[in-house]
Design a protein around this motif. Structure first.
Motif, PDB file in Angstrom:
ATOM      1  N   LEU A  66       6.997   4.823   3.593  1.00  0.00           N
ATOM      2  CA  LEU A  66       7.908   4.472   4.689  1.00  0.00           C
ATOM      3  C   LEU A  66       9.229   3.951   4.152  1.00  0.00           C
ATOM      4  CD1 LEU A  66       7.034   2.589   7.940  1.00  0.00           C
ATOM      5  CD2 LEU A  66       8.909   1.756   6.537  1.00  0.00           C
ATOM      6  N   ALA A  75       1.199   3.694   2.105  1.00  0.00           N
ATOM      7  CA  ALA A  75       1.862   4.027   3.363  1.00  0.00           C
ATOM      8  C   ALA A  75       3.194   3.288   3.493  1.00  0.00           C
ATOM      9  CB  ALA A  75       0.942   3.683   4.537  1.00  0.00           C
ATOM     10  N   LYS A  76       3.214   2.005   3.127  1.00  0.00           N
ATOM     11  CA  LYS A  76       4.453   1.235   3.204  1.00  0.00           C
ATOM     12  C   LYS A  76       5.466   1.703   2.160  1.00  0.00           C
ATOM     13  CE  LYS A  76       2.390  -2.977   5.149  1.00  0.00           C
ATOM     14  NZ  LYS A  76       2.135  -4.407   4.945  1.00  0.00           N
ATOM     15  N   THR A 131       6.202  11.109   5.302  1.00  0.00           N
ATOM     16  CA  THR A 131       7.233  10.463   4.468  1.00  0.00           C
ATOM     17  C   THR A 131       7.428  11.148   3.116  1.00  0.00           C
ATOM     18  OG1 THR A 131       5.551   8.833   3.803  1.00  0.00           O
ATOM     19  CG2 THR A 131       7.039   8.216   5.595  1.00  0.00           C
ATOM     20  N   TYR A 158       7.172   4.113  11.196  1.00  0.00           N
ATOM     21  CA  TYR A 158       6.131   3.098  11.433  1.00  0.00           C
ATOM     22  C   TYR A 158       5.185   3.542  12.551  1.00  0.00           C
ATOM     23  CZ  TYR A 158       4.066  -1.491  12.358  1.00  0.00           C
ATOM     24  OH  TYR A 158       3.178  -2.519  12.537  1.00  0.00           O
ATOM     25  N   LYS A 172       2.790   6.202  11.110  1.00  0.00           N
ATOM     26  CA  LYS A 172       2.290   5.849   9.784  1.00  0.00           C
ATOM     27  C   LYS A 172       0.944   6.489   9.472  1.00  0.00           C
ATOM     28  CE  LYS A 172       0.518   1.438  11.569  1.00  0.00           C
ATOM     29  NZ  LYS A 172       0.577  -0.034  11.433  1.00  0.00           N
ATOM     30  N   ASP A 173       0.216   6.948  10.493  1.00  0.00           N
ATOM     31  CA  ASP A 173      -1.057   7.618  10.246  1.00  0.00           C
ATOM     32  C   ASP A 173      -0.861   9.015   9.667  1.00  0.00           C
ATOM     33  OD1 ASP A 173      -2.427   5.424  11.190  1.00  0.00           O
ATOM     34  OD2 ASP A 173      -2.468   6.163  13.264  1.00  0.00           O
ATOM     35  N   ASP A 205       0.841  -1.187   0.000  1.00  0.00           N
ATOM     36  CA  ASP A 205       0.000   0.000   0.000  1.00  0.00           C
ATOM     37  C   ASP A 205       0.882   1.244   0.000  1.00  0.00           C
ATOM     38  OD1 ASP A 205       0.807   0.583   2.681  1.00  0.00           O
ATOM     39  OD2 ASP A 205      -0.657  -0.885   3.389  1.00  0.00           O
ATOM     40  N   TRP A 222       0.141  10.665   6.936  1.00  0.00           N
ATOM     41  CA  TRP A 222       0.438  10.290   5.548  1.00  0.00           C
ATOM     42  C   TRP A 222       1.368  11.264   4.851  1.00  0.00           C
ATOM     43  CZ3 TRP A 222      -0.719  13.855   1.876  1.00  0.00           C
ATOM     44  CH2 TRP A 222      -1.624  14.878   2.237  1.00  0.00           C
TER      45      TRP A 222
END
Length: 461
Positions: free
Chosen positions: A157, A153-154, A228, A219, A222-223, A151, A225
């Protein structure tokens, strides 16, 4: 071809010459000779220190592989070899360039020293930022081929962690390399022998530690957005600033324009080593893979970087780019000439090769004493591991001899074009051979257990 070196020392009182001394040294090998014992001592201490750093990195890797971020974002494991390999692509290349500059007297003048150092450090920051982002994209691509899609988000990151890790690791190690080379020059120690292994002594540990901390931070947040992408954009916008600093040195500017292919290809090769690591690290038959991967990859990369740096300095002193000395005219030399001749570069290759077995034995013993429960103590594995290390270094040292000749013949600087290829190949060879050692040891132990069971079954009641 012999070379005669004349050393003159003049003694003045005020403006009057009060005396002088003259020293005449004849070298039959075309370069000022180094004693085997001197070379071995200068190399051995940094290699042992770098081994301690790599062992610590292996122990850190063994711990952080169980952290939630590494468990959930498996691509971080794929990212480890290319990011750790940046010390070969960038810092060890920087150390080799600075060592050559020191040995040829380019940094003896304070003004020239400032220009050379600042332009080199700025170049490393540009390369670290760009290659860090490309390494993340390569890890994402390899992950998408072998597993489910990630996804957004990953993806963010992974990219932010890679860029931030590459930038700060390059900054810390670059400053360290400058101090080491200048200090070695003042102490009359050949920086070719010590700079590149010292770069590796802290390189693995610093890079892994920064990656673990940074990725864990992202991590936890991560909310958020926007965090990163903002980090990636911020560091990419700094690259023009570093480019302006690089412009003050035309040779370094040439590397910035045309030196991308070696480090990008080396990063891609290292990424395949990362793919092997991510596929094997969690399997029971490969227990201990996380501990030994930084060691076997680091030792091979260190030794070949030393040899490459020494041959490059040799050519810078006694030849001009595009012209190979008469005794190095063959592009594909006989392996015997690489390891068994009386030439100074062959002598250093023998010294480096002889350090492989004792070095790995020391590192293995320390790892076993610290992490005995998580590594195998099988004699078969030890023999296979030492054989793998010897094969890896032998291949790399021969390829170093070949690649430096080809690169020099093309008028390119081996310091910037050979070390990335060789350290990237060292990562792939080391990871692949190590995985093969674990697999063969597991197969042999399984076969022995089956034979033992069959004897019990077939025995008398």
């Amino acid at each position: 071809m012999g070379v005669t070196q004349l050393n003159l020392e003049f003694r003045f009182q005020g403006k009057k010459l009060r005396g002088f001394s003259c020293e005449l040294i004849r070298s039959p090998y075309g370069v000022f000779p180094e004693r085997v014992l001197t070379t071995a001592c200068q190399i051995m201490v940094p290699i042992l220190l770098s081994g301690l750093g790599m062992m610590t990195a292996g122990l850190v890797m063994n711990k952080v592989q169980h952290w939630p971020v590494f468990v959930e974002v498996k691509e971080l494991l794929t990212l480890v070899p290319p990011l750790v390999g940046l010390k070969g692509n960038l810092e060890m290349t920087l150390a080799s360039r600075l060592s050559t500059a020191a040995n040829t007297g380019q940094i003896d003048d304070p003004q020239e020293q400032h220009r050379v150092i600042s332009s080199n450090l700025a170049l490393v920051q540009v390369q670290a930022t760009v290659v860090g982002l490309l390494a993340a994209l390569a890890a994402l691509l390899l992950g998408a081929v072998s597993r489910e899609e990630l996804d957004l988000a990953k993806m963010g990151l992974l990219c932010a962690s890679s860029v931030l890790t590459a930038f700060f690791a390059a900054l810390a190690l670059g400053m360290l390399m400058v101090c080491i080379v200048i200090g070695a020059r003042k102490l009359r120690v050949n920086p070719d022998n010590i700079a590149t292994p010292i770069a590796a002594s802290l390189g693995d540990l610093i890079t892994l530690s920064i990656l673990a901390l940074v990725s864990s931070f992202f991590y936890k947040h991560k909310d958020s957005w926007y965090l990163t992408p903002l980090v990636c954009v911020a560091f990419l916008t700094l690259t023009p600033v570093w480019g302006i600093i690089v412009k003050q040195s035309p040779p370094i500017m040439k590397i910035l324009k045309f030196g991308w292919f070696p480090i990008i290809l080396a990063m891609v090769v290292s990424s395949f080593g990362g793919l092997i690591l991510s596929k094997t690290i969690s399997e029971p038959q490969y227990q201990g893979m996380a501990v030994f991967t930084p060691i076997i990859c680091g030792v091979g990369g260190n030794l070949v970087a030393i040899q490459t740096s020494r041959i490059s300095t040799y050519l810078h002193i006694w030849s001009t780019p595009g012209v190979l000395p008469l005794w190095m005219k063959r592009f594909w030399p006989n392996p015997c000439s690489t390891f068994c001749s009386s030439e100074i570069n062959s002598m250093s290759a023998r010294v480096l090769l002889f350090l492989v077995i004792p070095g790995h034995l020391i590192f293995f013993l320390v790892v076993y004493l610290v992490e005995g429960h998580s590594v195998t103590s099988s004699k078969t594995f030890v023999v296979l591991y030492l054989l793998a290390g010897l094969i890896q270094v032998t291949i790399l040292l021969y390829l170093a001899d070949v690649m430096v000749r080809l690169t020099w013949h093309q008028g390119l600087d081996p310091d910037s074009h050979c070390i990335p290829y060789l350290t990237g190949l060292g990562d792939l060879l080391g990871t692949g051979l190590l995985a093969l050692c674990f697999l063969l040891d597991w197969l042999l132990r399984s076969k022995a257990e089956l034979d033992g069971l069959s004897e019990l079954v077939s025995g008398p009641p």
